[in-house]
Design an enzyme around this catalytic site. Sequence first.
Site, mmCIF file in Angstrom:
data_model
loop_
_atom_site.group_PDB
_atom_site.id
_atom_site.type_symbol
_atom_site.label_atom_id
_atom_site.label_comp_id
_atom_site.label_asym_id
_atom_site.label_seq_id
_atom_site.Cartn_x
_atom_site.Cartn_y
_atom_site.Cartn_z
ATOM 1 C CG HIS A 123 -1.644 -1.175 1.005
ATOM 2 N ND1 HIS A 123 -2.834 -1.400 0.393
ATOM 3 C CD2 HIS A 123 -2.342 -1.975 2.000
ATOM 4 C CE1 HIS A 123 -3.734 -2.374 0.878
ATOM 5 N NE2 HIS A 123 -3.565 -2.686 1.797
ATOM 6 C CG ASP A 160 -2.983 -8.387 0.699
ATOM 7 O OD1 ASP A 160 -1.762 -8.705 1.398
ATOM 8 O OD2 ASP A 160 -4.066 -7.391 0.518
ATOM 9 C CG HIS A 162 -6.818 -5.143 1.687
ATOM 10 N ND1 HIS A 162 -6.136 -6.545 2.644
ATOM 11 C CD2 HIS A 162 -7.701 -5.324 2.495
ATOM 12 C CE1 HIS A 162 -6.983 -5.927 3.526
ATOM 13 N NE2 HIS A 162 -7.879 -5.812 3.592
ATOM 14 C CG ASP A 243 -4.799 -10.174 3.005
ATOM 15 O OD1 ASP A 243 -4.665 -10.809 1.850
ATOM 16 O OD2 ASP A 243 -4.698 -8.563 3.418
HETATM 17 ZN ZN ZN Z 1 -3.929 -7.827 2.795
#
Ligand code: ZN
Length: 305
Positions: A123, A160, A162, A243
Amino acid sequence: MSIHVYTHPACLAHDTGPAHAERPQRLLAVTQALQQELPQLDWREAPRAGRDALLRAHAPALLQRVLETAPRERIMLDPDTVLSPDSAEAGLRAAGAAVAAVDAVLGGDTTRAFCAVRPPGHHATNDTAMGFCLFNNVAIAALHALDAHGLQRVAIADFDVHHGNGTQAIFARDPRVLFASSHQMPLYPETGHASERGVGNIVNAPLPPGAGGDAFRAAWSTQLLPALDAFAPQLLLVSAGFDAHRLDPLAQLQLEADDYAWLTAQLVAIADRHAGGRLVSLLEGGYDLDALRACSVAHVRALLA
Ligand SMILES: [Zn+2]
Protein backbone atom coordinates in the site's frame (compact mmCIF):
# COMPACT_ATOMS: atom_id res chain seq x y z
CA MET A 1 16.39 -27.84 -4.02
CA SER A 2 16.41 -25.38 -1.19
CA ILE A 3 15.39 -21.77 -1.15
CA HIS A 4 16.48 -18.77 0.88
CA VAL A 5 14.09 -17.37 3.47
CA TYR A 6 14.93 -13.88 4.68
CA THR A 7 13.76 -12.51 8.02
CA HIS A 8 15.06 -10.45 10.93
CA PRO A 9 14.12 -10.16 14.63
CA ALA A 10 13.74 -6.40 14.16
CA CYS A 11 10.61 -7.11 12.14
CA LEU A 12 9.01 -8.36 15.39
CA ALA A 13 9.81 -5.11 17.22
CA HIS A 14 7.62 -2.90 14.99
CA ASP A 15 5.02 -2.28 17.74
CA THR A 16 1.57 -1.51 16.41
CA GLY A 17 -0.13 -1.67 19.81
CA PRO A 18 -2.40 -4.13 21.61
CA ALA A 19 -5.44 -4.08 19.31
CA HIS A 20 -3.86 -3.88 15.86
CA ALA A 21 -4.43 -6.63 13.28
CA GLU A 22 -0.89 -6.28 11.86
CA ARG A 23 0.89 -7.60 14.95
CA PRO A 24 4.19 -9.38 15.63
CA GLN A 25 2.42 -12.69 16.29
CA ARG A 26 1.66 -12.86 12.57
CA LEU A 27 5.31 -13.11 11.67
CA LEU A 28 6.03 -15.57 14.48
CA ALA A 29 3.23 -17.78 13.20
CA VAL A 30 4.75 -17.78 9.72
CA THR A 31 8.36 -18.39 10.74
CA GLN A 32 7.52 -21.08 13.30
CA ALA A 33 5.26 -22.93 10.86
CA LEU A 34 7.89 -22.81 8.11
CA GLN A 35 10.60 -24.04 10.50
CA GLN A 36 8.44 -26.92 11.70
CA GLU A 37 7.05 -28.04 8.37
CA LEU A 38 9.88 -27.31 5.93
CA PRO A 39 13.20 -28.05 7.62
CA GLN A 40 15.11 -27.84 4.34
CA LEU A 41 14.72 -24.05 4.08
CA ASP A 42 17.90 -21.96 4.08
CA TRP A 43 17.30 -19.13 6.58
CA ARG A 44 19.11 -15.83 6.10
CA GLU A 45 19.25 -12.68 8.21
CA ALA A 46 17.89 -9.70 6.29
CA PRO A 47 20.34 -6.80 5.95
CA ARG A 48 19.23 -3.17 6.12
CA ALA A 49 18.16 -1.67 2.83
CA GLY A 50 20.45 1.08 1.65
CA ARG A 51 19.24 4.61 1.08
CA ASP A 52 19.83 4.25 -2.66
CA ALA A 53 17.52 1.22 -2.83
CA LEU A 54 14.77 2.99 -0.88
CA LEU A 55 15.04 6.15 -2.98
CA ARG A 56 14.36 4.22 -6.19
CA ALA A 57 10.76 3.75 -4.99
CA HIS A 58 10.25 6.56 -2.52
CA ALA A 59 10.50 10.33 -2.13
CA PRO A 60 13.13 11.65 0.29
CA ALA A 61 10.33 13.07 2.45
CA LEU A 62 8.98 9.57 3.18
CA LEU A 63 12.43 8.32 4.17
CA GLN A 64 12.74 11.30 6.47
CA ARG A 65 9.28 10.64 7.96
CA VAL A 66 9.93 6.95 8.65
CA LEU A 67 13.64 6.95 9.45
CA GLU A 68 14.22 10.26 11.18
CA THR A 69 11.02 10.92 13.13
CA ALA A 70 12.26 8.52 15.87
CA PRO A 71 9.13 8.69 18.04
CA ARG A 72 9.52 7.95 21.75
CA GLU A 73 6.13 6.25 21.73
CA ARG A 74 3.74 5.03 19.07
CA ILE A 75 2.39 7.64 16.68
CA MET A 76 -0.18 7.19 13.92
CA LEU A 77 0.85 8.10 10.38
CA ASP A 78 -2.77 7.55 9.31
CA PRO A 79 -5.74 5.80 11.00
CA ASP A 80 -4.20 2.36 10.21
CA THR A 81 -0.48 2.89 10.11
CA VAL A 82 1.72 3.02 13.20
CA LEU A 83 5.25 4.31 13.63
CA SER A 84 6.78 2.99 16.86
CA PRO A 85 10.27 3.58 18.26
CA ASP A 86 11.54 0.42 16.53
CA SER A 87 9.59 0.74 13.28
CA ALA A 88 12.38 2.37 11.29
CA GLU A 89 14.67 -0.60 11.84
CA ALA A 90 11.86 -3.03 10.97
CA GLY A 91 11.15 -1.11 7.78
CA LEU A 92 14.82 -1.12 6.81
CA ARG A 93 15.09 -4.88 7.42
CA ALA A 94 11.87 -5.68 5.53
CA ALA A 95 13.00 -3.69 2.51
CA GLY A 96 16.52 -5.05 2.93
CA ALA A 97 15.19 -8.60 2.76
CA ALA A 98 13.61 -7.78 -0.59
CA VAL A 99 16.87 -6.36 -1.94
CA ALA A 100 18.98 -9.25 -0.61
CA ALA A 101 16.57 -11.81 -2.04
CA VAL A 102 16.80 -10.19 -5.47
CA ASP A 103 20.59 -10.15 -5.23
CA ALA A 104 20.65 -13.84 -4.26
CA VAL A 105 18.31 -14.93 -7.03
CA LEU A 106 19.91 -12.83 -9.76
CA GLY A 107 23.37 -13.77 -8.49
CA GLY A 108 22.60 -17.45 -8.85
CA ASP A 109 22.83 -18.32 -5.14
CA THR A 110 19.26 -19.65 -5.12
CA THR A 111 16.47 -19.86 -7.66
CA ARG A 112 13.65 -18.74 -5.40
CA ALA A 113 13.37 -16.84 -2.14
CA PHE A 114 10.72 -15.91 0.40
CA CYS A 115 10.86 -12.81 2.60
CA ALA A 116 9.13 -13.42 5.95
CA VAL A 117 8.92 -9.78 6.99
CA ARG A 118 6.73 -7.06 8.43
CA PRO A 119 5.65 -4.32 8.07
CA PRO A 120 4.06 -5.25 4.74
CA GLY A 121 4.59 -2.97 1.75
CA HIS A 122 2.14 -2.95 -1.14
CA HIS A 123 0.00 0.00 0.00
CA ALA A 124 2.94 2.39 0.43
CA THR A 125 3.14 4.87 -2.43
CA ASN A 126 6.10 6.93 -3.54
CA ASP A 127 5.56 9.50 -0.81
CA THR A 128 3.00 8.06 1.62
CA ALA A 129 3.07 5.29 4.23
CA MET A 130 -0.44 3.83 4.50
CA GLY A 131 -2.47 0.68 5.12
CA PHE A 132 0.01 -0.82 7.66
CA CYS A 133 2.86 -0.27 5.14
CA LEU A 134 5.92 1.96 5.58
CA PHE A 135 8.10 1.14 2.56
CA ASN A 136 6.92 -0.67 -0.56
CA ASN A 137 9.12 -3.74 -0.30
CA VAL A 138 8.08 -5.33 -3.59
CA ALA A 139 8.51 -2.09 -5.54
CA ILE A 140 11.95 -1.65 -4.02
CA ALA A 141 12.78 -5.21 -5.11
CA ALA A 142 11.56 -4.60 -8.66
CA LEU A 143 13.46 -1.34 -9.07
CA HIS A 144 16.60 -2.91 -7.64
CA ALA A 145 16.37 -5.70 -10.23
CA LEU A 146 15.82 -3.19 -13.03
CA ASP A 147 18.22 -0.40 -12.07
CA ALA A 148 20.99 -2.21 -10.16
CA HIS A 149 20.97 -5.49 -12.11
CA GLY A 150 19.93 -4.17 -15.50
CA LEU A 151 16.89 -6.35 -16.08
CA GLN A 152 14.39 -5.08 -18.63
CA ARG A 153 11.16 -6.85 -17.60
CA VAL A 154 10.04 -7.63 -14.05
CA ALA A 155 6.54 -8.85 -13.22
CA ILE A 156 4.73 -8.53 -9.90
CA ALA A 157 1.90 -10.94 -9.01
CA ASP A 158 -0.14 -9.67 -6.05
CA PHE A 159 -2.71 -12.04 -4.50
CA ASP A 160 -3.23 -10.15 -1.24
CA VAL A 161 -6.98 -9.60 -0.70
CA HIS A 162 -6.41 -5.84 -0.75
CA HIS A 163 -5.41 -4.06 -3.94
CA GLY A 164 -1.73 -3.09 -4.07
CA ASN A 165 -2.46 0.54 -4.77
CA GLY A 166 1.04 1.67 -3.87
CA THR A 167 2.71 -0.79 -6.20
CA GLN A 168 0.32 0.09 -9.00
CA ALA A 169 0.90 3.82 -8.53
CA ILE A 170 4.69 3.45 -8.53
CA PHE A 171 4.68 1.49 -11.80
CA ALA A 172 1.61 2.81 -13.63
CA ARG A 173 3.83 4.68 -16.10
CA ASP A 174 6.74 2.20 -16.17
CA PRO A 175 6.37 -0.40 -18.95
CA ARG A 176 9.36 -2.35 -17.59
CA VAL A 177 7.02 -3.71 -14.90
CA LEU A 178 3.81 -5.72 -15.27
CA PHE A 179 1.57 -5.62 -12.20
CA ALA A 180 -1.11 -8.35 -11.99
CA SER A 181 -3.46 -8.36 -9.01
CA SER A 182 -6.50 -10.20 -7.68
CA HIS A 183 -8.28 -8.57 -4.76
CA GLN A 184 -11.68 -8.13 -3.16
CA MET A 185 -13.74 -5.14 -4.28
CA PRO A 186 -15.27 -3.23 -2.61
CA LEU A 187 -12.57 -3.19 0.06
CA TYR A 188 -9.76 -0.93 1.27
CA PRO A 189 -8.09 0.91 -0.48
CA GLU A 190 -10.94 1.01 -3.07
CA THR A 191 -8.59 1.04 -6.07
CA GLY A 192 -7.97 -1.81 -8.50
CA HIS A 193 -10.83 -1.55 -10.97
CA ALA A 194 -10.37 -3.54 -14.17
CA SER A 195 -10.38 -0.23 -16.04
CA GLU A 196 -7.11 0.81 -14.35
CA ARG A 197 -4.59 -0.30 -16.98
CA GLY A 198 -1.58 1.98 -16.54
CA VAL A 199 0.33 2.05 -19.83
CA GLY A 200 -1.04 -1.40 -20.60
CA ASN A 201 1.11 -2.86 -17.82
CA ILE A 202 -1.53 -3.11 -15.08
CA VAL A 203 -4.01 -6.00 -14.93
CA ASN A 204 -6.60 -5.92 -12.16
CA ALA A 205 -9.04 -8.73 -11.42
CA PRO A 206 -11.41 -7.56 -8.66
CA LEU A 207 -13.50 -10.24 -6.96
CA PRO A 208 -16.79 -9.68 -5.08
CA PRO A 209 -17.14 -10.38 -1.34
CA GLY A 210 -17.93 -14.06 -0.82
CA ALA A 211 -16.01 -15.26 -3.87
CA GLY A 212 -14.14 -18.50 -3.29
CA GLY A 213 -11.47 -20.63 -4.84
CA ASP A 214 -13.31 -21.26 -8.10
CA ALA A 215 -13.67 -17.55 -8.90
CA PHE A 216 -10.10 -16.88 -7.73
CA ARG A 217 -8.64 -19.64 -9.93
CA ALA A 218 -10.75 -18.52 -12.89
CA ALA A 219 -9.52 -14.92 -12.59
CA TRP A 220 -5.91 -16.03 -12.56
CA SER A 221 -6.38 -18.67 -15.28
CA THR A 222 -8.20 -16.44 -17.75
CA GLN A 223 -6.72 -12.98 -17.09
CA LEU A 224 -3.73 -12.67 -14.82
CA LEU A 225 -1.59 -15.71 -15.66
CA PRO A 226 -1.95 -15.19 -19.44
CA ALA A 227 -0.86 -11.56 -19.01
CA LEU A 228 2.17 -12.66 -17.01
CA ASP A 229 3.02 -15.29 -19.61
CA ALA A 230 2.72 -12.80 -22.48
CA PHE A 231 4.99 -10.33 -20.66
CA ALA A 232 7.74 -12.97 -20.36
CA PRO A 233 9.33 -11.55 -17.20
CA GLN A 234 13.01 -12.02 -16.48
CA LEU A 235 12.16 -12.11 -12.76
CA LEU A 236 8.82 -12.79 -11.07
CA LEU A 237 8.05 -11.05 -7.78
CA VAL A 238 5.09 -12.01 -5.61
CA SER A 239 3.18 -9.89 -3.09
CA ALA A 240 2.05 -12.82 -0.97
CA GLY A 241 -0.79 -11.79 1.29
CA PHE A 242 -2.89 -14.54 2.83
CA ASP A 243 -5.88 -12.43 3.84
CA ALA A 244 -8.14 -13.81 1.12
CA HIS A 245 -8.41 -16.97 3.26
CA ARG A 246 -11.93 -17.71 4.49
CA LEU A 247 -10.88 -17.28 8.14
CA ASP A 248 -9.38 -13.82 7.67
CA PRO A 249 -11.12 -11.15 9.77
CA LEU A 250 -10.42 -8.22 7.44
CA ALA A 251 -12.08 -9.43 4.23
CA GLN A 252 -14.74 -11.77 2.89
CA LEU A 253 -13.13 -13.95 0.23
CA GLN A 254 -13.29 -17.69 0.89
CA LEU A 255 -9.95 -19.18 -0.16
CA GLU A 256 -8.38 -22.31 1.31
CA ALA A 257 -4.68 -23.08 1.67
CA ASP A 258 -4.96 -25.31 -1.41
CA ASP A 259 -5.85 -22.30 -3.52
CA TYR A 260 -2.55 -20.66 -2.58
CA ALA A 261 -0.66 -23.86 -3.36
CA TRP A 262 -2.35 -24.00 -6.77
CA LEU A 263 -1.57 -20.40 -7.68
CA THR A 264 2.00 -20.66 -6.44
CA ALA A 265 2.57 -23.68 -8.68
CA GLN A 266 1.24 -21.68 -11.63
CA LEU A 267 3.56 -18.78 -10.81
CA VAL A 268 6.54 -21.12 -10.49
CA ALA A 269 5.70 -22.51 -13.92
CA ILE A 270 5.74 -19.00 -15.41
CA ALA A 271 9.06 -18.25 -13.72
CA ASP A 272 10.41 -21.53 -15.09
CA ARG A 273 9.23 -20.73 -18.63
CA HIS A 274 10.58 -17.19 -18.83
CA ALA A 275 12.88 -16.32 -15.94
CA GLY A 276 15.09 -19.33 -15.38
CA GLY A 277 12.84 -20.15 -12.43
CA ARG A 278 13.73 -16.91 -10.66
CA LEU A 279 10.99 -15.90 -8.23
CA VAL A 280 11.07 -13.77 -5.07
CA SER A 281 8.01 -13.77 -2.82
CA LEU A 282 7.36 -11.28 -0.04
CA LEU A 283 4.87 -11.59 2.82
CA GLU A 284 2.18 -8.94 2.72
CA GLY A 285 -1.09 -9.33 4.71
CA GLY A 286 -2.89 -12.19 6.44
CA TYR A 287 -4.48 -11.66 9.84
CA ASP A 288 -5.76 -15.04 11.06
CA LEU A 289 -2.87 -16.92 12.63
CA ASP A 290 -4.09 -20.43 11.76
CA ALA A 291 -4.68 -19.40 8.16
CA LEU A 292 -1.27 -17.72 8.03
CA ARG A 293 0.43 -20.91 9.20
CA ALA A 294 -1.35 -23.14 6.71
CA CYS A 295 -1.13 -20.74 3.76
CA SER A 296 2.50 -19.74 4.20
CA VAL A 297 3.52 -23.40 4.39
CA ALA A 298 1.43 -24.23 1.32
CA HIS A 299 2.94 -21.30 -0.57
CA VAL A 300 6.57 -21.94 0.33
CA ARG A 301 6.22 -25.70 -0.18
CA ALA A 302 5.08 -24.96 -3.72
CA LEU A 303 8.08 -22.67 -4.19
CA LEU A 304 10.32 -25.63 -3.34
CA ALA A 305 8.94 -27.76 -6.15
ZN1 ZN B 1 -4.11 -7.26 2.63
